[in-house]
Design an enzyme around this catalytic site. Sequence first.
Site, mmCIF file in Angstrom:
data_model
loop_
_atom_site.group_PDB
_atom_site.id
_atom_site.type_symbol
_atom_site.label_atom_id
_atom_site.label_comp_id
_atom_site.label_asym_id
_atom_site.label_seq_id
_atom_site.Cartn_x
_atom_site.Cartn_y
_atom_site.Cartn_z
ATOM 1 C CB SER A 1 -85.976 -28.621 -3.567
ATOM 2 O OG SER A 1 -87.076 -29.256 -4.171
ATOM 3 C CE LYS B 1 -85.742 -23.217 -5.171
ATOM 4 N NZ LYS B 1 -86.023 -24.429 -4.380
ATOM 5 C CB SER C 1 -87.306 -26.972 -7.064
ATOM 6 O OG SER C 1 -87.259 -26.686 -5.704
#
Lengths: 488, 151
Positions: A177, A78, A153
């Site tokens: 997330s 990420k 996210s």
Amino acid sequence: MTFNYFDHDLSDLHQKLLNHELTAQELTQATLDNITASDGDVQAFLGTNGPEALQQAQELDQKGDFSNPLAGIPMGLKDNLSTKGLETRGASKILAGFKPVYDATVVQKLQAAGAISVGKLNMDEFAMGGSTENSAYQKTTNAWDHTKVPGGSSGGSAAAVAAGQIPYALGSDTGGSIRQPAAFNGIVGLKPTYGRVSRFGLFAMASSLDQIGPLTRTVKDNALVLNAIAGFDKMDSTSVKSEVPDFTAQLNQGIKGMRIAVPKEYFEEGIDPKVAQQVKSAIEQLRELGATVDEVSLPHTRYGVAAYYIIMSSEASSNLQRYDGIRYGFRAPEAKSLEEVYVQTRSQGFGDEVKRRIMLGTFSLSAGAYDAFFKKAAQVRTLIVEDFNKVFNDYDLIVGPTAPTTAYGLGEEINDPKAMYLADALTIPVNLAGLPGLSINAGFVDGLPVGLQLIGKPFDEATIYQAAQAFEDATRWFEKRPAVAEKY
Amino acid sequence: MLSQRSQLYLLFFKKQIRRNLIYVKIDEYNNLERIVVRLVFKQVQMKVVNMAETISRNDVAHVASLAKLAFDEAKLDQFTDQLTDILTLFETLSEVDTSAVEPTYSVTPNVNHLREDVADNWHQKQELLANAPEEAADLIKVPAIIKGEDD
């Protein structure tokens, strides 16, 4: 030449590398080709680092040591995980061009294991959002339907794994997330117990809530990755000195006699009836596998949501003060004084959602409001923790839906306030209490995945994996492939 | 002079006040009038009733300056509305009796991680400077902090 990750799990890849049926270079190049083949549709990757990855793969092939289960296998990170010398921006304009000067601890651990990072995955800016639409750079799509959101996210991480571009990715979870995008993309996502995985090198959002965790297509793969990234780290003062078991050891023990609790607050008004039905069938499946299932109550759930918004935005507003245009990242070009550097850089560099949360947090912490907002929220947090403790006195796991709906359309928002509320309420309390939580595919509604969430006692990821494995063996939802799989 | 809303509340509780069943304390708390109503005859129950209708635009401008953010007029109005919405969060939380509850700021058992006070050097000066928007003479360059005579 591409590689079909849907035909192999990590253990299988590991064997092939050990037997020299595959080389790390071949696999890495094939993975880069996968991304080229499908990322036009999915848009999960913000950027790839092909040359560095192939270099690393070549060195591994030369050394020839593939004893580690993750050695030679590509993965993605990420965009809020620091990688030395490789651009990491938290999907924000304010960090355009920023290259961290060190690797996050989880990155170091994976590298030491021989894992090969092929690129950075899209996310909501500074992890603020639930659809990855708040990224300052691009929109990622759901692996099963490219008109839908991937969740957030960690939307890029989830979509890339679900689309078969990479076998696993790391994401981060502050209020859901990892779990929610895992649910929206039909894969396995784990948020470990707070303190289980080092946060050193993770761009901090809410320091008492953030955790890094793996996203994979199968339960065993997830456990293998957690094995590699968990552990005490002296560089993270919130890291806990807890013994790290082999998380794959208890996987096949089944769940006969396991005591499972289902909170009634998780099936309140706001949940899509088809989703509720799918999750209830999943819970029935657990009963058929030998677990006892009872309804319980977590009475302070809705207060937890209010408390979360105050705590999360307060901590985030403090953590984001460092983005000031001075030492790194974007600096507003017309700024003539120090004050202008701060204000113009931040006003131009941050997106709207980030500013919104900074404003909310700054207000909550400001003189006069602190006791009424931040301290009160922290007191409510204690009640949330106690709610969970009471249930865990008598039960081994808490289960329920991960999200109240399947993935919604890009550009749409959840219109129903009750659904919006539930979308938070299902995942947030787990972060407030610091508990481990996992989402696994529980089937499909109108072609889109539905997630089943399993919540465990602190540091008891092993029990979560045990139950998830039993459920996976019985239902085998991971065998279904999205249309994008045909590209490989 | 109390706002209309506060006066209405007082009217509602007038009977109980007269019968000495409750006492009412009115004070200022962060620009919000707050009526603290304490039910004496039942177990002590603090109920903070939020009297403010809105957070003022000035409050929002102040928060923006604390956060080092600048907004145009339209955005400032938008944020004023949004921050007023958070009063509902506050109201939700006020429903919970937390008078005997310790706050939880961290969920780990850790208190402090200490190490020996030995200086370390990571030798990263060049990499750190490479990230700086402007650098000169091995230092990070920023605009003037103090106004000069020629400004």
